[in-house]
Write an enzyme that holds these catalytic residues in place. Structure first.
Site, short mmCIF file in Angstrom:
data_model
loop_
_atom_site.label_atom_id
_atom_site.label_comp_id
_atom_site.label_asym_id
_atom_site.label_seq_id
_atom_site.Cartn_x
_atom_site.Cartn_y
_atom_site.Cartn_z
N LYS A 158 0.89 -1.18 0.00
CA LYS A 158 0.00 0.00 0.00
C LYS A 158 0.93 1.22 0.00
O LYS A 158 1.33 1.71 1.05
CB LYS A 158 -0.88 -0.03 1.26
CG LYS A 158 -2.18 0.73 1.16
CD LYS A 158 -2.09 2.15 0.67
CE LYS A 158 -1.95 3.18 1.77
NZ LYS A 158 -1.74 4.56 1.24
N GLU A 196 9.12 1.48 11.13
CA GLU A 196 10.20 2.47 10.90
C GLU A 196 9.51 3.83 10.95
O GLU A 196 8.80 4.19 10.02
CB GLU A 196 10.84 2.24 9.53
CG GLU A 196 11.57 0.93 9.37
CD GLU A 196 12.82 0.85 10.21
OE1 GLU A 196 13.30 1.89 10.70
OE2 GLU A 196 13.32 -0.27 10.41
N CYS A 203 13.46 10.51 7.15
CA CYS A 203 13.27 10.20 8.57
C CYS A 203 14.51 10.52 9.38
O CYS A 203 14.42 10.93 10.54
CB CYS A 203 12.94 8.73 8.71
SG CYS A 203 14.10 7.68 7.81
N GLU A 239 8.63 16.42 14.93
CA GLU A 239 9.19 16.17 13.60
C GLU A 239 8.50 17.09 12.58
O GLU A 239 7.27 17.13 12.50
CB GLU A 239 8.96 14.71 13.19
CG GLU A 239 9.67 14.38 11.89
CD GLU A 239 9.39 12.96 11.40
OE1 GLU A 239 8.23 12.53 11.49
OE2 GLU A 239 10.34 12.32 10.92
P1 NAD Z 1 2.13 8.78 7.24
O1 NAD Z 1 2.30 8.01 8.48
O2 NAD Z 1 1.11 9.86 7.21
O3 NAD Z 1 1.74 7.81 6.02
C1 NAD Z 1 2.52 6.68 5.68
C2 NAD Z 1 1.64 5.63 5.02
O4 NAD Z 1 0.64 5.22 5.96
C3 NAD Z 1 0.89 6.12 3.79
O5 NAD Z 1 0.88 5.10 2.82
C4 NAD Z 1 -0.52 6.38 4.31
O6 NAD Z 1 -1.51 6.26 3.33
C5 NAD Z 1 -0.64 5.27 5.34
N1 NAD Z 1 -1.66 5.54 6.39
C6 NAD Z 1 -2.08 6.73 6.87
N2 NAD Z 1 -3.00 6.55 7.83
C7 NAD Z 1 -3.15 5.21 7.98
C8 NAD Z 1 -3.95 4.40 8.82
N3 NAD Z 1 -4.77 4.92 9.73
N4 NAD Z 1 -3.83 3.06 8.72
C9 NAD Z 1 -2.98 2.50 7.84
N5 NAD Z 1 -2.21 3.23 6.99
C10 NAD Z 1 -2.29 4.57 7.06
O7 NAD Z 1 3.58 9.33 6.89
P2 NAD Z 1 4.04 10.23 5.67
O8 NAD Z 1 3.72 11.65 5.95
O9 NAD Z 1 3.55 9.63 4.41
O10 NAD Z 1 5.62 10.00 5.76
C11 NAD Z 1 6.41 10.73 6.61
C12 NAD Z 1 6.73 9.98 7.87
O11 NAD Z 1 7.42 8.77 7.56
C13 NAD Z 1 7.68 10.76 8.77
O12 NAD Z 1 7.25 10.66 10.11
C14 NAD Z 1 9.01 10.06 8.57
O13 NAD Z 1 9.93 10.21 9.61
C15 NAD Z 1 8.57 8.65 8.40
N6 NAD Z 1 9.63 7.85 7.76
C16 NAD Z 1 10.36 6.97 8.52
C17 NAD Z 1 11.41 6.24 7.94
C18 NAD Z 1 12.25 5.28 8.75
O14 NAD Z 1 13.00 4.49 8.15
N7 NAD Z 1 12.21 5.31 10.07
C19 NAD Z 1 11.70 6.42 6.59
C20 NAD Z 1 10.93 7.33 5.85
C21 NAD Z 1 9.90 8.04 6.45
#
Ligand code: NAD
Length: 494
Positions: A188, A263, A297, A397
């Site tokens: 997804k 992550e 991240c 963040e």
């Molecule tokens: P997000 O958590 O808003 O979304 C990530 C994914 O989760 C998307 O595909 C989204 O559609 C899905 N999603 C959203 N709500 C959901 C729910 N209730 N149930 C299931 N899935 C759901 O994050 P974002 O804004 O897309 O990405 C940025 C975040 O990702 C930042 O916090 C960043 O630090 C983190 N990140 C972490 C790493 C790591 O390796 N630790 C790497 C990259 C990004």
């Protein structure tokens, strides 16, 4: 805004209505709904994706379940060969994939090409593991004659939910180790960058993966991701994204106690001592926060600088930030692209306002550019001086090109401030003093500590967070643990 035209293969891909991949078939959402795919540099639609819902998620899980028994039995060598073919096809279509990444995510083409290189080598790395997954023989002390051995077995149906910042590598971070270890998967991808993942789906099919082994469902997080996370026939969720959604996934997993690896976000300290190679530190700090527009991240978003060099170091960093050329990622002169969405741009600008209200001072940036870039989701690279570790801009963040520069006195002060965060993903240390380097590395609460480097990633090097930055370690052999379970077999042969 004008920019060089993409390759004919990219134009041809964008001209086709994109579909989801379920059971080896390309499908629209069951109710036919679609979402626009936006070029964040222009704010204009470049295509659209199916807006999947519960019915689509259910079908994808059912397809992955049907495919699992046969995929699990595929000989490890043959599984590895298929993954190697995926890696080769990524390499073959590298230029096209890089342009798609740039068009959908906004990052400059030179960064997108690096991402393609990582995607290729990562897939190749896990292809190599298929033939090296061994168990153990256990010296059990049972009375009589016993043989006790272990095997590593796949978990079953894995769901991979990913963010938009690395739209090609993120789905592969999930799919390559999951498939290498004999699981089937439902991906997804982020609703803000799904086209690249769908192009990857074509590559999986071209590489010969059987139907249902990889399924890709596009759509909003609540409408598709949450359904997959709650699904009783899913064995594992592997998630990269925000800490807030990570918490929701832990709650959603409780129904059937599916395994979860996370992550999550970060607020990583990058610590510069006065004795460091300051030229190297400046470059490292700059890339540490502004690579990928700060949408990474591991971003070194809290910069700690030793008091006696603070003013000079921060002034030089601000001069570098002011010189950054923003623009469309396909334009070769562009050094930094836009944020991935209007919502993310607004979120970052809100934090800039909060920083100003908290009386931090923006030495560079602090706004969206005007003129021909105004239609895109750009934010100028922003350096906040006069910040302290209690401010919201230093605790939460931001996920954008904004760094808080905070002075420190000495090593204990730097460590105390660096560790004073709910997050613990990564940390950087810049010093020529080897004792200080080791003491800092030992004391910092972070999954990865970089010394005299930053964002130095390797496929074999474990990656994951302390504290609220996550559960589990991806990459390297540790990554295999996330997708396997151990069976202990005890045989009485006496
Ligand atoms: P997000 O958590 O808003 O979304 C990530 C994914 O989760 C998307 O595909 C989204 O559609 C899905 N999603 C959203 N709500 C959901 C729910 N209730 N149930 C299931 N899935 C759901 O994050 P974002 O804004 O897309 O990405 C940025 C975040 O990702 C930042 O916090 C960043 O630090 C983190 N990140 C972490 C790493 C790591 O390796 N630790 C790497 C990259 C990004």
């Amino acid at each position: 805004m004008t920019h060089p035209a993409p390759l004919p293969a990219v134009q041809e891909f964008l001209a086709r209505p994109s579909k989801m991949l379920i059971a080896g078939q390309w499908r629209d959402a069951a109710d036919g709904d679609r979402l626009d795919a936006i070029d964040p540099a222009t704010g204009k639609a470049i295509g659209s994706i199916p807006a999947g819902r519960a019915a689509d998620a259910d079908e994808a899980v059912a397809a992955a379940r049907r495919a699992f028994p046969a995929w699990k039995k595929v000989a490890p060598y043959d599984r590895g060969r298929m993954l190697q073919r995926v890696a080769s096809l990524i390499e073959k279509h590298g230029e096209e994939l890089a342009q798609l990444i740039t068009l959908e995510n906004g990052k400059p083409l030179w960064e997108a090409k690096k991402e393609v290189g990582t995607a290729m080598s990562w897939t190749d790395y896990y292809a190599g593991w298929t033939t090296k997954l061994t168990g153990e023989t256990i010296p059990a002390s049972l009375p009589g004659q016993f043989l006790n051995y272990t095997t590593r077995e796949p978990l079953g149906v894995v769901v991979g939910i990913t963010p938009p910042n690395y739209p090609l590598t993120m789905p592969l971070y999930k799919a390559a180790p999951a498939l290498a270890t004999g699981n089937t998967i439902v991906l997804k991808p982020s609703e803000d960058a799904s086209l690249v993942a769908l192009r990857l789906g074509e590559i999986f099919l071209e590489a010969g993966l059987p139907e249902g082994v990889v399924n890709i469902v596009t759509g909003l997080g609540e409408a598709t991701g949450a359904v997959l996370a709650n699904h009783d026939d899913v064995d594992k969720i592997t998630f990269t994204g925000s800490t807030e959604v990570g918490r929701a996934l832990v709650r959603a997993s409780a129904g059937n106690l599916k395994k979860v690896s996370l992550e999550l976000g970060g607020k990583s300290p990058n610590i510069v001592f006065a004795d460091a190679d300051l030229e190297a530190a400046l470059k490292g700090v700059f890339m540490g926060i502004f690579f990928c527009q700060g949408e990474i991240c591991s971003a070194g978003s809290r910069l700690f600088v030793e008091e006696k060099i603070y003013d000079e170091f921060v002034a030089q960093l601000a001069a570098m930030a002011r010189a950054v050329k923003l623009g469309h990622g396909l334009d070769a002169a562009t050094k930094m692209g836009p944020l991935v969405s209007r919502a993310q741009q607004q979120r970052v600008l809100d934090y800039v306002r909060i920083g100003e209200e908290e009386k931090a001072k923006a030495l560079a940036g602090g706004k969206a550019p005007d003129g021909e870039l105004a239609a895109g989701f750009f934010v100028e690279p922003t350096i906040f001086a006069g910040a302290n570790n209690t401010m919201r801009i230093a605790r939460e963040e931001i996920f954008g090109p904004v760094v808080c520069a905070i002075p420190f006195r000495d090593l204990p002060d730097a460590i105390a401030k660096g560790n004073d965060s709910p997050y613990g993903l990564a940390a950087g240390v810049w010093t020529r003093d080897i004792r200080k380097a080791h003491q800092a590395a030992a004391a910092l609460e972070a999954g990865t500590v970089w010394v005299n480097c930053y964002n130095a990633f390797d496929n074999a090097s474990p990656w994951g967070g302390f504290k609220q930055s996550g559960w589990g370690r991806e990459k390297g052999p540790h990554g295999l643990d996330l997708f396997t379970q151990i069976k202990s077999v005890v045989i009485n042969y006496g």
